[in-house]
Design a protein around this motif. Structure first.
Motif, PDB file in Angstrom:
ATOM      1  N   UNK A 291     121.561  64.371  -4.852  1.00 44.84           N
ATOM      2  CA  UNK A 291     121.648  64.602  -3.418  1.00 44.84           C
ATOM      3  C   UNK A 291     122.287  65.967  -3.186  1.00 44.84           C
ATOM      4  N   UNK A 292     121.612  66.775  -2.381  1.00 43.87           N
ATOM      5  CA  UNK A 292     122.109  68.110  -2.053  1.00 43.87           C
ATOM      6  C   UNK A 292     122.427  68.144  -0.565  1.00 43.87           C
ATOM      7  N   UNK A 293     123.669  68.514  -0.228  1.00 43.77           N
ATOM      8  CA  UNK A 293     124.044  68.685   1.172  1.00 43.77           C
ATOM      9  C   UNK A 293     123.518  70.023   1.658  1.00 43.77           C
ATOM     10  N   UNK A 294     122.873  70.021   2.793  1.00 45.71           N
ATOM     11  CA  UNK A 294     122.352  71.248   3.402  1.00 45.71           C
ATOM     12  C   UNK A 294     123.148  71.511   4.671  1.00 45.71           C
TER      13      UNK A 294
ATOM     14  N   UNK B 106     122.274  74.641 -13.293  1.00 41.68           N
ATOM     15  CA  UNK B 106     123.298  75.525 -12.748  1.00 41.68           C
ATOM     16  C   UNK B 106     122.858  75.971 -11.355  1.00 41.68           C
ATOM     17  N   UNK B 107     123.631  76.853 -10.738  1.00 43.53           N
ATOM     18  CA  UNK B 107     123.329  77.266  -9.362  1.00 43.53           C
ATOM     19  C   UNK B 107     122.004  78.001  -9.251  1.00 43.53           C
ATOM     20  N   UNK B 108     121.614  78.771 -10.257  1.00 49.43           N
ATOM     21  CA  UNK B 108     120.333  79.481 -10.180  1.00 49.43           C
ATOM     22  C   UNK B 108     119.157  78.509 -10.224  1.00 49.43           C
TER      23      UNK B 108
ATOM     24  N   UNK C 161     125.543  71.971  -2.889  1.00 51.27           N
ATOM     25  CA  UNK C 161     125.265  72.180  -1.471  1.00 51.27           C
ATOM     26  C   UNK C 161     124.441  73.445  -1.303  1.00 51.27           C
ATOM     27  N   UNK C 162     123.795  73.535  -0.153  1.00 47.97           N
ATOM     28  CA  UNK C 162     123.035  74.726   0.206  1.00 47.97           C
ATOM     29  C   UNK C 162     123.396  75.110   1.628  1.00 47.97           C
ATOM     30  N   UNK C 163     123.511  76.401   1.863  1.00 53.69           N
ATOM     31  CA  UNK C 163     123.671  76.917   3.215  1.00 53.69           C
ATOM     32  C   UNK C 163     122.271  77.317   3.664  1.00 53.69           C
ATOM     33  N   UNK C 164     121.823  76.694   4.751  1.00 49.98           N
ATOM     34  CA  UNK C 164     120.447  76.837   5.217  1.00 49.98           C
ATOM     35  C   UNK C 164     120.423  77.673   6.483  1.00 49.98           C
ATOM     36  N   UNK C 165     119.500  78.621   6.542  1.00 52.12           N
ATOM     37  CA  UNK C 165     119.320  79.439   7.739  1.00 52.12           C
ATOM     38  C   UNK C 165     118.960  78.544   8.919  1.00 52.12           C
ATOM     39  N   UNK C 166     119.588  78.786  10.046  1.00 48.45           N
ATOM     40  CA  UNK C 166     119.443  77.901  11.205  1.00 48.45           C
ATOM     41  C   UNK C 166     118.000  77.782  11.701  1.00 48.45           C
TER      42      UNK C 166
ATOM     43  N   UNK D 236     130.674  72.277  -5.203  1.00 47.61           N
ATOM     44  CA  UNK D 236     132.104  72.077  -4.980  1.00 47.61           C
ATOM     45  C   UNK D 236     132.487  70.685  -5.472  1.00 47.61           C
ATOM     46  N   UNK D 237     133.654  70.227  -5.124  1.00 50.86           N
ATOM     47  CA  UNK D 237     134.134  68.930  -5.594  1.00 50.86           C
ATOM     48  C   UNK D 237     133.245  67.770  -5.142  1.00 50.86           C
TER      49      UNK D 237
END
Length: 84
Positions: A9-12, A35-37, A67-72, A62-63
């Motif tokens: 599960x990846x939090x976006x 890994x992150x890449x 996670x991913x930061x997604x463009x709005x 993170x702990x």
């Protein structure tokens, strides 16, 4: 060597948090040594499969896990499951 894949599960998270954006969850099959890449690569492929280009701003771990930061602007499409 056999590499196992795990349903992950990846939090976006929205990049700026404009109206209509929220934390969403997506499920990816990732290798247990990812890994992150590789996470970035798999997420880009997942969003492209949904017809959403340029969705990913950044990725990390993170702990609480990946996670991913997604463009709005990606939130104009229906994807993922909102975190309630």
């Amino acid at each position: 060597m056999l590499r196992r894949k795990l349903l992950t599960t990846v939090r976006c998270l929205p990049r700026c948090g404009f109206a209509g954006t929220e934390v969403r969850l997506v499920q990816l099959d990732l290798r247990n040594d990812s890994d992150e890449s590789l996470l970035r690569h798999e997420l880009l492929a997942w969003f492209e499969g949904m017809g959403i280009a340029d969705a990913i701003f950044d990725v990390g771990v993170d702990a609480d896990g990946p996670f991913a930061v997604v463009n709005d602007d990606a939130y104009a499409s229906d994807w993922g499951d909102p975190l309630l």
